[in-house]
Design a protein around this motif. Structure first.
Motif, PDB file in Angstrom:
ATOM      1  N   ARG A  72       0.836  -1.206   0.000  1.00 55.03           N
ATOM      2  CA  ARG A  72       0.000   0.000   0.000  1.00 55.03           C
ATOM      3  C   ARG A  72       0.872   1.258   0.000  1.00 55.03           C
ATOM      4  O   ARG A  72       0.697   2.121  -0.853  1.00 55.03           O
ATOM      5  N   GLN A  73       1.781   1.323   0.911  1.00 52.54           N
ATOM      6  CA  GLN A  73       2.636   2.517   1.031  1.00 52.54           C
ATOM      7  C   GLN A  73       3.830   2.344   0.098  1.00 52.54           C
ATOM      8  O   GLN A  73       4.967   2.156   0.536  1.00 52.54           O
ATOM      9  N   ASN A  74       3.514   2.424  -1.209  1.00 54.53           N
ATOM     10  CA  ASN A  74       4.554   2.081  -2.191  1.00 54.53           C
ATOM     11  C   ASN A  74       5.089   3.306  -2.933  1.00 54.53           C
ATOM     12  O   ASN A  74       5.627   3.181  -4.027  1.00 54.53           O
ATOM     13  N   SER A  75       4.941   4.467  -2.302  1.00 51.54           N
ATOM     14  CA  SER A  75       5.688   5.703  -2.638  1.00 51.54           C
ATOM     15  C   SER A  75       5.317   6.410  -3.935  1.00 51.54           C
ATOM     16  O   SER A  75       5.388   7.639  -4.001  1.00 51.54           O
ATOM     17  N   VAL A  76       4.999   5.653  -4.995  1.00 50.08           N
ATOM     18  CA  VAL A  76       4.740   6.277  -6.296  1.00 50.08           C
ATOM     19  C   VAL A  76       3.621   5.555  -7.040  1.00 50.08           C
ATOM     20  O   VAL A  76       3.388   4.357  -6.842  1.00 50.08           O
ATOM     21  N   HIS A  77       2.966   6.319  -7.906  1.00 48.12           N
ATOM     22  CA  HIS A  77       1.982   5.784  -8.848  1.00 48.12           C
ATOM     23  C   HIS A  77       2.391   6.194 -10.254  1.00 48.12           C
ATOM     24  O   HIS A  77       2.912   7.291 -10.450  1.00 48.12           O
ATOM     25  N   GLY A  78       2.107   5.330 -11.221  1.00 44.48           N
ATOM     26  CA  GLY A  78       2.282   5.689 -12.622  1.00 44.48           C
ATOM     27  C   GLY A  78       1.175   5.087 -13.459  1.00 44.48           C
ATOM     28  O   GLY A  78       0.730   3.968 -13.195  1.00 44.48           O
ATOM     29  N   SER A  79       0.725   5.815 -14.468  1.00 39.81           N
ATOM     30  CA  SER A  79      -0.352   5.332 -15.342  1.00 39.81           C
ATOM     31  C   SER A  79       0.051   3.993 -15.978  1.00 39.81           C
ATOM     32  O   SER A  79       1.211   3.785 -16.320  1.00 39.81           O
ATOM     33  N   ASP A  80      -0.937   3.086 -16.153  1.00 43.75           N
ATOM     34  CA  ASP A  80      -0.613   1.754 -16.663  1.00 43.75           C
ATOM     35  C   ASP A  80      -0.869   1.567 -18.158  1.00 43.75           C
ATOM     36  O   ASP A  80      -0.589   0.489 -18.685  1.00 43.75           O
ATOM     37  N   SER A  81      -1.402   2.585 -18.845  1.00 44.66           N
ATOM     38  CA  SER A  81      -1.683   2.465 -20.283  1.00 44.66           C
ATOM     39  C   SER A  81      -1.899   3.868 -20.840  1.00 44.66           C
ATOM     40  O   SER A  81      -2.055   4.832 -20.077  1.00 44.66           O
ATOM     41  N   ALA A  82      -1.940   3.967 -22.161  1.00 40.43           N
ATOM     42  CA  ALA A  82      -2.182   5.267 -22.794  1.00 40.43           C
ATOM     43  C   ALA A  82      -3.556   5.812 -22.402  1.00 40.43           C
ATOM     44  O   ALA A  82      -3.711   7.014 -22.153  1.00 40.43           O
ATOM     45  N   GLU A  83      -4.540   4.906 -22.305  1.00 42.08           N
ATOM     46  CA  GLU A  83      -5.894   5.325 -21.938  1.00 42.08           C
ATOM     47  C   GLU A  83      -5.901   5.850 -20.492  1.00 42.08           C
ATOM     48  O   GLU A  83      -6.504   6.889 -20.201  1.00 42.08           O
ATOM     49  N   SER A  84      -5.252   5.120 -19.590  1.00 44.13           N
ATOM     50  CA  SER A  84      -5.174   5.571 -18.193  1.00 44.13           C
ATOM     51  C   SER A  84      -4.434   6.896 -18.096  1.00 44.13           C
ATOM     52  O   SER A  84      -4.835   7.790 -17.339  1.00 44.13           O
ATOM     53  N   ALA A  85      -3.361   7.049 -18.844  1.00 40.90           N
ATOM     54  CA  ALA A  85      -2.577   8.285 -18.780  1.00 40.90           C
ATOM     55  C   ALA A  85      -3.435   9.478 -19.193  1.00 40.90           C
ATOM     56  O   ALA A  85      -3.427  10.516 -18.529  1.00 40.90           O
ATOM     57  N   ALA A  86      -4.197   9.337 -20.269  1.00 41.52           N
ATOM     58  CA  ALA A  86      -5.044  10.442 -20.731  1.00 41.52           C
ATOM     59  C   ALA A  86      -6.076  10.801 -19.658  1.00 41.52           C
ATOM     60  O   ALA A  86      -6.286  11.977 -19.335  1.00 41.52           O
ATOM     61  N   ARG A  87      -6.699   9.769 -19.087  1.00 39.78           N
ATOM     62  CA  ARG A  87      -7.712  10.026 -18.052  1.00 39.78           C
ATOM     63  C   ARG A  87      -7.089  10.643 -16.805  1.00 39.78           C
ATOM     64  O   ARG A  87      -7.611  11.614 -16.241  1.00 39.78           O
ATOM     65  N   GLU A  88      -5.971  10.089 -16.376  1.00 36.23           N
ATOM     66  CA  GLU A  88      -5.359  10.529 -15.114  1.00 36.23           C
ATOM     67  C   GLU A  88      -4.757  11.931 -15.229  1.00 36.23           C
ATOM     68  O   GLU A  88      -4.814  12.716 -14.281  1.00 36.23           O
ATOM     69  N   ILE A  89      -4.161  12.248 -16.384  1.00 36.71           N
ATOM     70  CA  ILE A  89      -3.616  13.601 -16.567  1.00 36.71           C
ATOM     71  C   ILE A  89      -4.763  14.611 -16.523  1.00 36.71           C
ATOM     72  O   ILE A  89      -4.686  15.628 -15.823  1.00 36.71           O
ATOM     73  N   ALA A  90      -5.857  14.318 -17.231  1.00 35.02           N
ATOM     74  CA  ALA A  90      -7.005  15.233 -17.262  1.00 35.02           C
ATOM     75  C   ALA A  90      -7.686  15.318 -15.892  1.00 35.02           C
ATOM     76  O   ALA A  90      -8.348  16.311 -15.578  1.00 35.02           O
ATOM     77  N   TYR A  91      -7.525  14.264 -15.076  1.00 37.92           N
ATOM     78  CA  TYR A  91      -8.138  14.255 -13.740  1.00 37.92           C
ATOM     79  C   TYR A  91      -7.523  15.338 -12.854  1.00 37.92           C
ATOM     80  O   TYR A  91      -8.204  15.908 -12.008  1.00 37.92           O
ATOM     81  N   PHE A  92      -6.255  15.616 -13.053  1.00 36.10           N
ATOM     82  CA  PHE A  92      -5.556  16.566 -12.182  1.00 36.10           C
ATOM     83  C   PHE A  92      -5.137  17.867 -12.847  1.00 36.10           C
ATOM     84  O   PHE A  92      -4.854  18.839 -12.157  1.00 36.10           O
ATOM     85  N   PHE A  93      -5.030  17.888 -14.165  1.00 31.30           N
ATOM     86  CA  PHE A  93      -4.481  19.078 -14.825  1.00 31.30           C
ATOM     87  C   PHE A  93      -5.373  19.557 -15.960  1.00 31.30           C
ATOM     88  O   PHE A  93      -5.832  18.758 -16.783  1.00 31.30           O
ATOM     89  N   ALA A  94      -5.568  20.888 -16.025  1.00 29.65           N
ATOM     90  CA  ALA A  94      -6.160  21.519 -17.197  1.00 29.65           C
ATOM     91  C   ALA A  94      -5.088  21.588 -18.280  1.00 29.65           C
ATOM     92  O   ALA A  94      -3.892  21.618 -17.974  1.00 29.65           O
ATOM     93  N   ASP A  95      -5.501  21.603 -19.543  1.00 28.43           N
ATOM     94  CA  ASP A  95      -4.535  21.706 -20.647  1.00 28.43           C
ATOM     95  C   ASP A  95      -3.604  22.903 -20.444  1.00 28.43           C
ATOM     96  O   ASP A  95      -2.411  22.839 -20.747  1.00 28.43           O
ATOM     97  N   SER A  96      -4.163  23.988 -19.905  1.00 33.84           N
ATOM     98  CA  SER A  96      -3.368  25.213 -19.728  1.00 33.84           C
ATOM     99  C   SER A  96      -2.279  25.050 -18.655  1.00 33.84           C
ATOM    100  O   SER A  96      -1.383  25.887 -18.557  1.00 33.84           O
ATOM    101  N   GLU A  97      -2.355  23.986 -17.860  1.00 36.80           N
ATOM    102  CA  GLU A  97      -1.326  23.758 -16.829  1.00 36.80           C
ATOM    103  C   GLU A  97      -0.185  22.881 -17.313  1.00 36.80           C
ATOM    104  O   GLU A  97       0.773  22.642 -16.577  1.00 36.80           O
ATOM    105  N   LEU A  98      -0.296  22.372 -18.536  1.00 34.53           N
ATOM    106  CA  LEU A  98       0.768  21.536 -19.097  1.00 34.53           C
ATOM    107  C   LEU A  98       1.741  22.454 -19.836  1.00 34.53           C
ATOM    108  O   LEU A  98       1.324  23.361 -20.545  1.00 34.53           O
ATOM    109  N   CYS A  99       3.026  22.206 -19.605  1.00 31.21           N
ATOM    110  CA  CYS A  99       4.060  23.083 -20.169  1.00 31.21           C
ATOM    111  C   CYS A  99       4.951  22.274 -21.108  1.00 31.21           C
ATOM    112  O   CYS A  99       5.978  21.735 -20.692  1.00 31.21           O
ATOM    113  N   PRO A 100       4.574  22.189 -22.371  1.00 28.68           N
ATOM    114  CA  PRO A 100       5.327  21.384 -23.337  1.00 28.68           C
ATOM    115  C   PRO A 100       6.766  21.874 -23.446  1.00 28.68           C
ATOM    116  O   PRO A 100       7.022  23.073 -23.308  1.00 28.68           O
ATOM    117  N   ARG A 101       7.711  20.964 -23.717  1.00 28.75           N
ATOM    118  CA  ARG A 101       9.117  21.366 -23.802  1.00 28.75           C
ATOM    119  C   ARG A 101       9.905  20.385 -24.636  1.00 28.75           C
ATOM    120  O   ARG A 101       9.333  19.565 -25.303  1.00 28.75           O
TER     121      ARG A 101
END
Ligand code: CMP
Length: 140
Positions: A111-140
């Motif tokens: 349980r106390q395993n320090s970090v989480h990471g998205s497990d698929s492209a679909e999860s990544a899209a959902r999880e990024i949008a869950y916490f961040f607005a597009d305007s908060e992403l800083c492409p580089r």
């Protein structure tokens, strides 16, 4: 392919002052940080984030743990970031994590395993949008 993945530095790591140590390792591994924020999740936010685990025997304890202290959520970018970050985190259970992985080094338990990471492209899209607005992403 250039990918983005959602990372969470979980309460056990934030409470032990490991935020900088974990980001240092991520930067050494060439992950580029494109968004970052600290927040103390509400019960509703944690339940919604982990909706796919609803009904599992560890769900209530997982939610209570995730709201026990602040977390640091971030978006990491790199070639194959999703799979590469999963590999760099190591196994869910730190007892099974390979040497050199974040969980080998830092995690306390399944349980106390320090970090989480998205497990698929679909999860990544959902999880990024869950916490961040597009305007908060800083492409580089
Ligand atoms: P995470 O990758 O964030 O996704 C679900 C989380 O549930 C997982 O990391 C662990 O923190 C937790 N988890 C998964 N399996 C168990 C388990 N068997 N017991 C306790 N916690 C678990």
């Amino acid at each position: 392919t250039l990918e983005r993945t959602l990372s969470i530095i979980k309460p056990d790591a934030v409470e032990r002052n490991l935020v900088g140590a974990i980001f240092a390792r991520l930067e050494q591994q060439k992950f580029r940080l494109v968004a970052i924020k600290m927040l103390h999740l509400t019960k509703e936010q944690a339940e919604g984030f982990y909706a796919e685990h609803q009904g599992k025997e560890f769900f209530a304890d997982l939610v209570n743990y995730m709201i026990s202290a602040p977390v640091v959520v971030s978006v990491l970018e790199n070639e194959n970031a999703i799979k590469n970050y999963r590999t760099f985190m190591g196994a869910t259970d730190p007892a099974a994590a390979e040497i050199g992985t974040l969980r080998y080094e830092f995690a306390l338990s399944k349980r106390q395993n320090s970090v989480h990471g998205s497990d698929s492209a679909e999860s990544a899209a959902r999880e990024i949008a869950y916490f961040f607005a597009d305007s908060e992403l800083c492409p580089r």
